[in-house]
Design a protein around this motif. Structure first.
Motif, PDB file in Angstrom:
ATOM      1  N   UNK A  51       0.831  -1.209   0.000  1.00 43.52           N
ATOM      2  CA  UNK A  51       0.000   0.000   0.000  1.00 43.52           C
ATOM      3  C   UNK A  51       0.867   1.261   0.000  1.00 43.52           C
ATOM      4  N   UNK A  52       1.966   1.229   0.752  1.00 45.60           N
ATOM      5  CA  UNK A  52       2.908   2.361   0.745  1.00 45.60           C
ATOM      6  C   UNK A  52       3.474   2.570  -0.649  1.00 45.60           C
ATOM      7  N   UNK A  53       3.824   1.460  -1.314  1.00 47.78           N
ATOM      8  CA  UNK A  53       4.398   1.554  -2.655  1.00 47.78           C
ATOM      9  C   UNK A  53       3.392   2.135  -3.638  1.00 47.78           C
ATOM     10  N   UNK A  54       2.134   1.764  -3.512  1.00 44.91           N
ATOM     11  CA  UNK A  54       1.100   2.323  -4.394  1.00 44.91           C
ATOM     12  C   UNK A  54       1.028   3.835  -4.236  1.00 44.91           C
ATOM     13  N   UNK A  55       1.052   4.288  -2.990  1.00 44.95           N
ATOM     14  CA  UNK A  55       0.992   5.727  -2.728  1.00 44.95           C
ATOM     15  C   UNK A  55       2.215   6.439  -3.290  1.00 44.95           C
ATOM     16  N   UNK A  56       3.383   5.886  -3.063  1.00 45.04           N
ATOM     17  CA  UNK A  56       4.626   6.495  -3.563  1.00 45.04           C
ATOM     18  C   UNK A  56       4.616   6.554  -5.088  1.00 45.04           C
ATOM     19  N   UNK A  57       4.188   5.459  -5.736  1.00 49.32           N
ATOM     20  CA  UNK A  57       4.127   5.438  -7.211  1.00 49.32           C
ATOM     21  C   UNK A  57       3.166   6.494  -7.736  1.00 49.32           C
ATOM     22  N   UNK A  58       2.004   6.617  -7.095  1.00 43.60           N
ATOM     23  CA  UNK A  58       1.015   7.596  -7.569  1.00 43.60           C
ATOM     24  C   UNK A  58       1.519   9.021  -7.385  1.00 43.60           C
ATOM     25  N   UNK A  59       2.153   9.301  -6.263  1.00 45.51           N
ATOM     26  CA  UNK A  59       2.722  10.643  -6.073  1.00 45.51           C
ATOM     27  C   UNK A  59       3.748  10.912  -7.173  1.00 45.51           C
ATOM     28  N   UNK A  60       4.630   9.949  -7.413  1.00 47.12           N
ATOM     29  CA  UNK A  60       5.634  10.109  -8.460  1.00 47.12           C
ATOM     30  C   UNK A  60       5.020  10.350  -9.829  1.00 47.12           C
ATOM     31  N   UNK A  61       3.960   9.628 -10.147  1.00 52.71           N
ATOM     32  CA  UNK A  61       3.341   9.809 -11.464  1.00 52.71           C
ATOM     33  C   UNK A  61       2.658  11.175 -11.568  1.00 52.71           C
ATOM     34  N   UNK A  62       2.036  11.637 -10.494  1.00 52.57           N
ATOM     35  CA  UNK A  62       1.435  12.972 -10.527  1.00 52.57           C
ATOM     36  C   UNK A  62       2.507  14.056 -10.656  1.00 52.57           C
ATOM     37  N   UNK A  63       3.641  13.849 -10.013  1.00 57.32           N
ATOM     38  CA  UNK A  63       4.733  14.815 -10.161  1.00 57.32           C
ATOM     39  C   UNK A  63       5.215  14.858 -11.605  1.00 57.32           C
ATOM     40  N   UNK A  64       5.306  13.692 -12.243  1.00 57.38           N
ATOM     41  CA  UNK A  64       5.715  13.638 -13.648  1.00 57.38           C
ATOM     42  C   UNK A  64       4.715  14.348 -14.555  1.00 57.38           C
ATOM     43  N   UNK A  65       3.442  14.349 -14.153  1.00 56.33           N
ATOM     44  CA  UNK A  65       2.405  15.030 -14.929  1.00 56.33           C
ATOM     45  C   UNK A  65       2.453  16.543 -14.730  1.00 56.33           C
ATOM     46  N   UNK A  66       3.280  17.011 -13.788  1.00 53.83           N
ATOM     47  CA  UNK A  66       3.438  18.442 -13.596  1.00 53.83           C
ATOM     48  C   UNK A  66       2.780  19.020 -12.356  1.00 53.83           C
ATOM     49  N   UNK A  67       2.156  18.177 -11.540  1.00 54.91           N
ATOM     50  CA  UNK A  67       1.561  18.669 -10.307  1.00 54.91           C
ATOM     51  C   UNK A  67       2.662  18.974  -9.303  1.00 54.91           C
ATOM     52  N   UNK A  68       2.416  19.952  -8.418  1.00 54.48           N
ATOM     53  CA  UNK A  68       3.392  20.202  -7.352  1.00 54.48           C
ATOM     54  C   UNK A  68       3.219  19.130  -6.278  1.00 54.48           C
ATOM     55  N   UNK A  69       4.170  19.025  -5.383  1.00 59.35           N
ATOM     56  CA  UNK A  69       4.177  17.948  -4.397  1.00 59.35           C
ATOM     57  C   UNK A  69       2.941  17.931  -3.498  1.00 59.35           C
ATOM     58  N   UNK A  70       2.514  19.051  -2.918  1.00 56.31           N
ATOM     59  CA  UNK A  70       1.324  18.988  -2.065  1.00 56.31           C
ATOM     60  C   UNK A  70       0.086  18.487  -2.820  1.00 56.31           C
ATOM     61  N   UNK A  71      -0.087  18.950  -4.030  1.00 54.33           N
ATOM     62  CA  UNK A  71      -1.245  18.524  -4.829  1.00 54.33           C
ATOM     63  C   UNK A  71      -1.119  17.059  -5.219  1.00 54.33           C
ATOM     64  N   UNK A  72       0.062  16.652  -5.648  1.00 59.32           N
ATOM     65  CA  UNK A  72       0.289  15.260  -6.029  1.00 59.32           C
ATOM     66  C   UNK A  72       0.016  14.324  -4.860  1.00 59.32           C
ATOM     67  N   UNK A  73       0.494  14.671  -3.688  1.00 57.11           N
ATOM     68  CA  UNK A  73       0.298  13.836  -2.502  1.00 57.11           C
ATOM     69  C   UNK A  73      -1.175  13.768  -2.116  1.00 57.11           C
ATOM     70  N   UNK A  74      -1.856  14.895  -2.194  1.00 58.42           N
ATOM     71  CA  UNK A  74      -3.276  14.929  -1.846  1.00 58.42           C
ATOM     72  C   UNK A  74      -4.097  14.085  -2.829  1.00 58.42           C
ATOM     73  N   UNK A  75      -3.845  14.250  -4.121  1.00 54.59           N
ATOM     74  CA  UNK A  75      -4.564  13.477  -5.133  1.00 54.59           C
ATOM     75  C   UNK A  75      -4.294  11.983  -4.970  1.00 54.59           C
ATOM     76  N   UNK A  76      -3.046  11.629  -4.735  1.00 54.38           N
ATOM     77  CA  UNK A  76      -2.683  10.216  -4.582  1.00 54.38           C
ATOM     78  C   UNK A  76      -3.347   9.616  -3.347  1.00 54.38           C
ATOM     79  N   UNK A  77      -3.351  10.344  -2.245  1.00 59.05           N
ATOM     80  CA  UNK A  77      -3.951   9.842  -1.007  1.00 59.05           C
ATOM     81  C   UNK A  77      -5.450   9.597  -1.186  1.00 59.05           C
ATOM     82  N   UNK A  78      -6.134  10.511  -1.858  1.00 62.20           N
ATOM     83  CA  UNK A  78      -7.571  10.346  -2.103  1.00 62.20           C
ATOM     84  C   UNK A  78      -7.800   9.139  -2.996  1.00 62.20           C
TER      85      UNK A  78
END
Length: 86
Positions: A51-78
């Motif tokens: 589950x941790x890995x899923x969250x980390x991967x999603x944050x990383x993919x959102x960052x690659x899409x251009x989201x900033x870290x707070x937004x990427x983390x929030x979107x991934x967590x949801x």
């Protein structure tokens, strides 16, 4: 939980395509939860689960899409909390 179900920070970083430094940074800023730790002598080692890995991967993919870290983390967590993700 079997030992194979847990991953070190180096393994997690490699699997998720990010660096261990990024994972530590995200943890220190509370963008990812603190993982379980194994104590060995004077040191403690982070142990991540799938589950941790899923969250980390999603944050990383959102960052690659251009989201900033707070937004990427929030979107991934949801996304992860709603049962979505990889």
């Amino acid at each position: 939980m079997r030992k194979e179900d847990r991953f070190s920070i180096g393994e997690a970083a490699r699997i998720c395509g990010v660096t261990a430094k990024q994972i530590r940074n995200w943890e220190s800023k509370n963008y990812i939860p603190s993982p379980h730790r194994i104590i060995c002598g004077d040191r403690s080692y982070r142990q991540y689960v799938e589950l941790d890995l899923k969250l980390i991967r999603r944050i990383g993919s959102y960052l690659e899409e251009g989201f900033n870290l707070p937004t990427a983390a929030r979107k991934a967590a949801v996304e992860i909390s709603n049962g979505k993700g990889d």
